[in-house]
Scaffold this motif. Structure first.
Motif, PDB file in Angstrom:
ATOM      1  N   ASN A   1      69.109  -5.486 -61.327  1.00  0.00           N
ATOM      2  CA  ASN A   1      69.967  -6.665 -61.420  1.00  0.00           C
ATOM      3  C   ASN A   1      70.606  -7.024 -60.078  1.00  0.00           C
ATOM      4  N   CYS A   2      71.284  -6.053 -59.437  1.00  0.00           N
ATOM      5  CA  CYS A   2      71.988  -6.379 -58.185  1.00  0.00           C
ATOM      6  C   CYS A   2      71.259  -5.806 -56.978  1.00  0.00           C
ATOM      7  N   SER A   3      70.164  -5.060 -57.219  1.00  0.00           N
ATOM      8  CA  SER A   3      69.293  -4.496 -56.176  1.00  0.00           C
ATOM      9  C   SER A   3      69.866  -3.263 -55.465  1.00  0.00           C
TER      10      SER A   3
ATOM     11  N   ASP B   1      57.607   4.062 -49.070  1.00  0.00           N
ATOM     12  CA  ASP B   1      58.510   5.223 -49.159  1.00  0.00           C
ATOM     13  C   ASP B   1      58.928   5.534 -50.588  1.00  0.00           C
ATOM     14  N   GLY B   2      58.043   5.446 -51.520  1.00  0.00           N
ATOM     15  CA  GLY B   2      58.358   5.807 -52.901  1.00  0.00           C
ATOM     16  C   GLY B   2      58.980   4.693 -53.715  1.00  0.00           C
ATOM     17  N   GLY B   3      59.277   3.573 -53.075  1.00  0.00           N
ATOM     18  CA  GLY B   3      59.757   2.401 -53.810  1.00  0.00           C
ATOM     19  C   GLY B   3      61.254   2.261 -53.865  1.00  0.00           C
ATOM     20  N   SER B   4      61.716   1.003 -53.818  1.00  0.00           N
ATOM     21  CA  SER B   4      63.135   0.692 -53.990  1.00  0.00           C
ATOM     22  C   SER B   4      63.247  -0.802 -54.261  1.00  0.00           C
ATOM     23  N   TYR B   5      64.479  -1.258 -54.527  1.00  0.00           N
ATOM     24  CA  TYR B   5      64.714  -2.689 -54.547  1.00  0.00           C
ATOM     25  C   TYR B   5      65.433  -3.057 -53.264  1.00  0.00           C
ATOM     26  N   VAL B   6      65.315  -4.301 -52.851  1.00  0.00           N
ATOM     27  CA  VAL B   6      66.043  -4.769 -51.672  1.00  0.00           C
ATOM     28  C   VAL B   6      66.829  -6.026 -52.039  1.00  0.00           C
ATOM     29  N   ALA B   7      67.994  -6.172 -51.421  1.00  0.00           N
ATOM     30  CA  ALA B   7      68.814  -7.365 -51.676  1.00  0.00           C
ATOM     31  C   ALA B   7      68.192  -8.550 -50.948  1.00  0.00           C
TER      32      ALA B   7
END
Ligand SMILES: [Zn+2]
Ligand SMILES: [Zn+2]
Lengths: 101, 334
Positions: A59-61, B242-248
Motif C-alpha cells: 500500500n505505502c511501499s 536483490d530478492g525483491g522489494s517495493y519502491v516509493a
C-alpha cells in the motif's frame, strides 16, 4: 446453534478479525487450503502465523510492515485488506457445521 | 465425445477431462489440467523448431556469419499455442537489413505473401511474418541483446519458483482473451506480467509459497487479490533485484531526470535498473480491473455457498475466467 453467526452492528469477521466481510465470506475459508492439494483433511502449516522476515507494504511501499497492517489511506476507500496468514484451520467438524448452516 | 463437460456444443474448457474435488482443491486440480493441456506438445515444439530452421537458412544464405537466436516465450517454454516466435539476428550492418531479409523471405516463400510486414519506424524495428506452412507468427529483430537476457532471467526464476509456469500460463490466457496481453491494445506485456508474478512470490507474507506443492488455486486467487484490489498503483512500484522489494514512486520520480514520471504500473527492470518495464502500459488500470473481476468470480466460486449451485459437478471453476476457443482446439488437432 454454535454454527450461527450472531448479528453484528458493523461488518467485522470473527474468524479473522478483519473488517469488510462477514464470516461466511471470509477469505480464510479458501486460504486455509494453501498447502492442501488433495481432497480430505486440511494440511496445516507447521507455523501458520510465520511471516517472511523482510516485510514490504503493497500500500505505502515502505519496509517493515505488510500491506494488511498498513495504516495509510488505501487506493480505494471501499477496499479492505485481508489477512494473508492463517489464524485457524477448520476441523472436520467445522466443515460439516458450515455445510449444514 | 464430450470431454469438456458440455451437455451440447463447445464449452470452452477442453482441459477438463474429469470431475474435480470441491472448491479450492478442485481449482488446484483444474489449473494442473489446464497447464498440461495448454503446454506445447512435442510435435508443436518440433513444428516451431522447423519454422526457426527455415528462417535461419534464409538468413545464413544471405549472411553466413550472422547469428540467429530465439528469445521470448518460445525459448522460455511459457507459450500458448497461438504465441509468436521471437527471433533476433546478430551481425555487422551499416543499416539494419530489414528490406533485404524481407525480400528474401518473400522470394523463398517462407512467409505468407500478405503476412510479411516491415516495421522500420518502431522503437525496435522488426519484420513480422506468418510462416506459410504452419501459420505460426514470427517477429524478427536485429542486434538487440535485451530479449535474450530477459529470456535467461525468466528461465532462472522458473527454476527458483516451480509454481510460476502454472500461474503465468493461466494469466497469459486470461489476458489474451481479453486483448489485454499487448501494450498497444491497452494491456501489459508478457515481461511485465512475468515480473509481477515473481514479485508476488518474492514478497508474499507466507514463505511456503515457494514450497514444492502449494495449492495453485489459492495462489492464483491471491495474485488476483493483490493486483486487482490491494496493490496501490499510485504510490508503489515493483523492484525485483536483490530478492525483491517495493519502491516509493515519488522517490523514483525524484531520481529521474527531466521530470519523467514513473508510469502507473512501475516495474524496475532487473536487467537495466533505469528502465521502467511498465512504461507505456497505459492499459494497466484496465488490467487491474480485469484482475479484480477474476478475484470476485473465483473467490465466490470456491466459497462454501457455491456448493449449492446446480450442476456444480460438471462445471468448471477455472472456466469462469478463461476459455480456450474452438479455433485453438482445432488448430492443435491437426
Ligand atoms: Zn474473515
Ligand atoms: Zn504501509
Amino acid at each position: 446453534d454454535d454454527c450461527l453467526e450472531r448479528a453484528f452492528w458493523y461488518k467485522r469477521c470473527h474468524r479473522c478479525g478483519m473488517t469488510g466481510h462477514f464470516i461466511d465470506a471470509c477469505p480464510q475459508i479458501w486460504r486455509q487450503y494453501h498447502l492442501t492439494t488433495t481432497a480430505g483433511p486440511i494440511r496445516k502449516s507447521a507455523d501458520p502465523k510465520a511471516c517472511q522476515k523482510r516485510a514490504y507494504c503493497y500500500n505505502c511501499s515502505r519496509k517493515g510492515h505488510f500491506g494488511h497492517q498498513c495504516s495509510q489511506r488505501r487506493m480505494y476507500n471501499w477496499s479492505y485488506p485481508s489477512l494473508p496468514v492463517i489464524t485457524y484451520y477448520d476441523t472436520v467438524n467445522d466443515i460439516k457445521c458450515r455445510d449444514f448452516r | 465425445l464430450l470431454t469438456d463437460g458440455a451437455e451440447d456444443g463447445y464449452a470452452g474448457t477442453p482441459w477438463k477431462s474429469r470431475n474435480y474435488s470441491d472448491g479450492i482443491v478442485g481449482l488446484h486440480e483444474e489449473i494442473k489440467d489446464f497447464y498440461e493441456y495448454i503446454s506445447p506438445r512435442p510435435e508443436e515444439e518440433q513444428m516451431r523448431h522447423e519454422v526457426v530452421a527455415r528462417i535461419q537458412r534464409v538468413i545464413k544464405d544471405l549472411w553466413p556469419n550472422a547469428e540467429v537466436c530465439v528469445f521470448g516465450s518460445f525459448s522460455t517454454g511459457l507459450y500458448l499455442p497461438t504465441s509468436d516466435i521471437d527471433l533476433v539476428v546478430f551481425g555487422n550492418w551499416e543499416t539494419l537489413p530489414l528490406w533485404t531479409l524481407e525480400e528474401a523471405l518473400r522470394k523463398r516463400k517462407v512467409a505468407d505473401e500478405n503476412s510479411i510486414k516491415v516495421l522500420d519506424k518502431a522503437t525496435v524495428p522488426i519484420i513480422k511474418l506468418m510462416d506459410s506452412h504452419t501459420e505460426v507468427k514470427v517477429d524478427i529483430s536485429f542486434n538487440v541483446q535485451s530479449g535474450v537476457k530477459a529470456a535467461n532471467l525468466i528461465k532462472d526464476y522458473k527454476q527458483q519458483y516451480p509454481v510460476l509456469p502454472y500461474l503465468v500460463l493461466v494469466l497469459k490466457q486470461f489476458l489474451l482473451q481479453r486483448e489485454l496481453n499487448e501494450v498497444f491494445t491497452g494491456g501489459i506485456g508478457s515481461y511485465s506480467l512475468f515480473l509481477m508474478a515473481v514479485s508476488f512470490l518474492q514478497l508474499h507474507c507466507r514463505e511456503d509459497v515457494s514450497s514444492s506443492n502449494p495449492n495453485l488455486g489459492v495462489l492464483l486467487i491471491e495474485f488476483f487479490e493483490l493486483y486487482g484490489r490491494h496493490f496501490n498503483y499510485l504510490k508503489t512500484g515493483i523492484r525485483i533485484k536483490d530478492g525483491g522489494s517495493y519502491v516509493a514512486k515519488d522517490e523514483v520520480q525524484k531520481s529521474m531526470l527531466d521530470g519523467y514520471r514513473p508510469s502507473m504500473l512501475y516495474i524496475e527492470d532487473p536487467l537495466q535498473p533505469g528502465n521502467d518495464v511498465g512504461r507505456s502500459s497505459y492499459g494497466a488500470m484496465q488490467v487491474k480491473e480485469a484482475f479484480d473481476y477474476a478475484y470476485v468470480i473465483l473467490s465466490h466460486a470456491v466459497s462454501p455457498i457455491a456448493k449449492y449451485y446446480p450442476n456444480n459437478k460438471s462445471e468448471s471453476i477455472l472456466g469462469r475466467i478463461i476459455r480456450v476457443t474452438q479455433e485453438v482446439v482445432e488448430y492443435r488437432d491437426w
